[in-house]
Design a protein around this motif. Structure first.
Motif, PDB file in Angstrom:
ATOM      1  N   VAL A  93       0.870  -1.171   0.000  1.00  0.00           N
ATOM      2  CA  VAL A  93       0.000   0.000   0.000  1.00  0.00           C
ATOM      3  C   VAL A  93       0.910   1.224   0.000  1.00  0.00           C
ATOM      4  N   SER A  94       0.654   2.128  -0.920  1.00  0.00           N
ATOM      5  CA  SER A  94       1.421   3.356  -0.999  1.00  0.00           C
ATOM      6  C   SER A  94       0.519   4.512  -0.602  1.00  0.00           C
ATOM      7  N   SER A  95       1.040   5.413   0.256  1.00  0.00           N
ATOM      8  CA  SER A  95       0.245   6.544   0.711  1.00  0.00           C
ATOM      9  C   SER A  95       1.187   7.630   1.222  1.00  0.00           C
ATOM     10  N   ARG A  96       0.619   8.617   1.850  1.00  0.00           N
ATOM     11  CA  ARG A  96       1.373   9.676   2.516  1.00  0.00           C
ATOM     12  C   ARG A  96       0.982   9.661   3.990  1.00  0.00           C
ATOM     13  N   LEU A  97       1.791  10.285   4.807  1.00  0.00           N
ATOM     14  CA  LEU A  97       1.429  10.431   6.204  1.00  0.00           C
ATOM     15  C   LEU A  97       0.290  11.437   6.304  1.00  0.00           C
ATOM     16  N   ALA A  98      -0.671  11.188   7.181  1.00  0.00           N
ATOM     17  CA  ALA A  98      -1.832  12.065   7.315  1.00  0.00           C
ATOM     18  C   ALA A  98      -1.426  13.423   7.874  1.00  0.00           C
ATOM     19  N   ARG A  99      -0.431  13.437   8.751  1.00  0.00           N
ATOM     20  CA  ARG A  99       0.077  14.697   9.285  1.00  0.00           C
ATOM     21  C   ARG A  99       1.594  14.578   9.330  1.00  0.00           C
ATOM     22  N   GLU A 100       2.243  15.693   9.298  1.00  0.00           N
ATOM     23  CA  GLU A 100       3.693  15.697   9.250  1.00  0.00           C
ATOM     24  C   GLU A 100       4.276  15.158  10.558  1.00  0.00           C
ATOM     25  N   LEU A 101       5.175  14.193  10.430  1.00  0.00           N
ATOM     26  CA  LEU A 101       5.862  13.605  11.586  1.00  0.00           C
ATOM     27  C   LEU A 101       7.342  13.900  11.476  1.00  0.00           C
ATOM     28  N   ASP A 102       8.000  14.067  12.618  1.00  0.00           N
ATOM     29  CA  ASP A 102       9.443  14.265  12.577  1.00  0.00           C
ATOM     30  C   ASP A 102      10.205  13.020  13.040  1.00  0.00           C
ATOM     31  N   SER A 103       9.454  12.001  13.582  1.00  0.00           N
ATOM     32  CA  SER A 103      10.101  10.762  14.019  1.00  0.00           C
ATOM     33  C   SER A 103       9.045   9.690  14.272  1.00  0.00           C
ATOM     34  N   TRP A 104       9.532   8.473  14.492  1.00  0.00           N
ATOM     35  CA  TRP A 104       8.661   7.397  14.970  1.00  0.00           C
ATOM     36  C   TRP A 104       9.350   6.726  16.148  1.00  0.00           C
ATOM     37  N   ALA A 105       8.558   6.086  16.991  1.00  0.00           N
ATOM     38  CA  ALA A 105       9.066   5.444  18.202  1.00  0.00           C
ATOM     39  C   ALA A 105       8.320   4.129  18.419  1.00  0.00           C
ATOM     40  N   PRO A 106       8.819   3.261  19.331  1.00  0.00           N
ATOM     41  CA  PRO A 106       8.116   1.999  19.602  1.00  0.00           C
ATOM     42  C   PRO A 106       6.675   2.248  20.042  1.00  0.00           C
ATOM     43  N   ASN A 107       5.773   1.427  19.546  1.00  0.00           N
ATOM     44  CA  ASN A 107       4.333   1.448  19.859  1.00  0.00           C
ATOM     45  C   ASN A 107       3.599   2.685  19.359  1.00  0.00           C
ATOM     46  N   GLN A 108       4.258   3.544  18.603  1.00  0.00           N
ATOM     47  CA  GLN A 108       3.606   4.731  18.067  1.00  0.00           C
ATOM     48  C   GLN A 108       2.616   4.333  16.982  1.00  0.00           C
ATOM     49  N   ILE A 109       1.478   5.008  16.945  1.00  0.00           N
ATOM     50  CA  ILE A 109       0.482   4.773  15.903  1.00  0.00           C
ATOM     51  C   ILE A 109       0.651   5.846  14.838  1.00  0.00           C
ATOM     52  N   ILE A 110       0.771   5.403  13.598  1.00  0.00           N
ATOM     53  CA  ILE A 110       0.996   6.309  12.477  1.00  0.00           C
ATOM     54  C   ILE A 110      -0.231   6.262  11.578  1.00  0.00           C
ATOM     55  N   GLN A 111      -0.802   7.422  11.309  1.00  0.00           N
ATOM     56  CA  GLN A 111      -1.984   7.499  10.446  1.00  0.00           C
ATOM     57  C   GLN A 111      -1.552   7.878   9.042  1.00  0.00           C
ATOM     58  N   LEU A 112      -2.101   7.144   8.064  1.00  0.00           N
ATOM     59  CA  LEU A 112      -1.831   7.438   6.661  1.00  0.00           C
ATOM     60  C   LEU A 112      -2.949   8.295   6.090  1.00  0.00           C
ATOM     61  N   ALA A 113      -2.662   8.945   4.968  1.00  0.00           N
ATOM     62  CA  ALA A 113      -3.652   9.807   4.321  1.00  0.00           C
ATOM     63  C   ALA A 113      -4.866   9.016   3.845  1.00  0.00           C
ATOM     64  N   ASN A 114      -4.716   7.718   3.607  1.00  0.00           N
ATOM     65  CA  ASN A 114      -5.850   6.899   3.153  1.00  0.00           C
ATOM     66  C   ASN A 114      -6.735   6.435   4.316  1.00  0.00           C
ATOM     67  N   GLY A 115      -6.433   6.876   5.544  1.00  0.00           N
ATOM     68  CA  GLY A 115      -7.257   6.551   6.705  1.00  0.00           C
ATOM     69  C   GLY A 115      -6.777   5.360   7.513  1.00  0.00           C
ATOM     70  N   GLN A 116      -5.815   4.622   7.026  1.00  0.00           N
ATOM     71  CA  GLN A 116      -5.314   3.455   7.754  1.00  0.00           C
ATOM     72  C   GLN A 116      -4.458   3.896   8.934  1.00  0.00           C
ATOM     73  N   LEU A 117      -4.553   3.126  10.029  1.00  0.00           N
ATOM     74  CA  LEU A 117      -3.715   3.352  11.207  1.00  0.00           C
ATOM     75  C   LEU A 117      -2.791   2.154  11.375  1.00  0.00           C
ATOM     76  N   TRP A 118      -1.490   2.424  11.509  1.00  0.00           N
ATOM     77  CA  TRP A 118      -0.480   1.382  11.675  1.00  0.00           C
ATOM     78  C   TRP A 118       0.304   1.675  12.947  1.00  0.00           C
ATOM     79  N   GLN A 119       0.588   0.610  13.722  1.00  0.00           N
ATOM     80  CA  GLN A 119       1.342   0.753  14.964  1.00  0.00           C
ATOM     81  C   GLN A 119       2.720   0.138  14.794  1.00  0.00           C
ATOM     82  N   VAL A 120       3.748   0.836  15.259  1.00  0.00           N
ATOM     83  CA  VAL A 120       5.114   0.320  15.235  1.00  0.00           C
ATOM     84  C   VAL A 120       5.193  -0.777  16.300  1.00  0.00           C
TER      85      VAL A 120
END
Length: 162
Positions: A93-120
């Motif tokens: 799946v290719s997308s963009r980040l829903a909001r600008e992030l400057d980093s990721w960390a363990p257990n962080q939830i990342i929202q994509l522009a297509n509405g999907q939520l992914w957890q590290v």
């Protein structure tokens, strides 16, 4: 000792019943006339009431198969969901980040522009630049998923939460 003798008697009775049944079937097979052969087989069958019930059960309509899971709008919509919710899943799946992030960390939830939520789900962390906002989530081995950020060499292992 008593159990062994009961088992051997039961085995002997079963074996003799099978031998009689096989001999009776062979007798019926040897009859040339079709009506007489059918009558011979009918005489070997269980009583009519049990036969009628068995026939009615065999001829009863089978229950309808459960309705298929509603197909999702596209393969990308099912990407990362549990197996029982997928239909024709895409490999990436290719997308963009829903909001600008400057980093990721363990257990962080990342929202994509297509509405999907992914957890590290691994212990990784990383720094993102403004040009790293495009992502590709790809399938890994054994049901794992990795989020690749455009322009970075590091890919955290993720799981889809929505």
């Amino acid at each position: 000792m008593r159990a062994i003798s009961h088992a051997s008697v039961l085995f002997a009775l079963t074996a003799s019943a099978l031998a009689v049944a096989a001999a009776d079937l062979q007798t019926c097979r040897n009859i040339a006339d079709a009506q007489q052969r059918l009558s011979c087989y009918d005489a070997l069958s269980p009583p009519a009431a049990a036969s009628t019930t068995a026939t009615a059960t065999a001829l009863a309509p089978k229950p309808a198969a459960p309705a298929p899971v509603q197909a999702l709008a596209s393969n990308a919509d099912a990407f990362g969901l549990p197996v029982n919710a997928r239909t024709g899943e895409a490999q990436t799946v290719s997308s963009r980040l829903a909001r600008e992030l400057d980093s990721w960390a363990p257990n962080q939830i990342i929202q994509l522009a297509n509405g999907q939520l992914w957890q590290v789900v691994d212990g990784s962390s990383g720094v993102l630049q403004a040009e790293n906002q495009r992502v590709l989530v790809r399938r890994g081995a054994l049901g794992t998923y990795f989020m690749e950020f455009d322009g970075l060499n590091r890919s955290p292992r993720v799981k889809r939460v929505q």
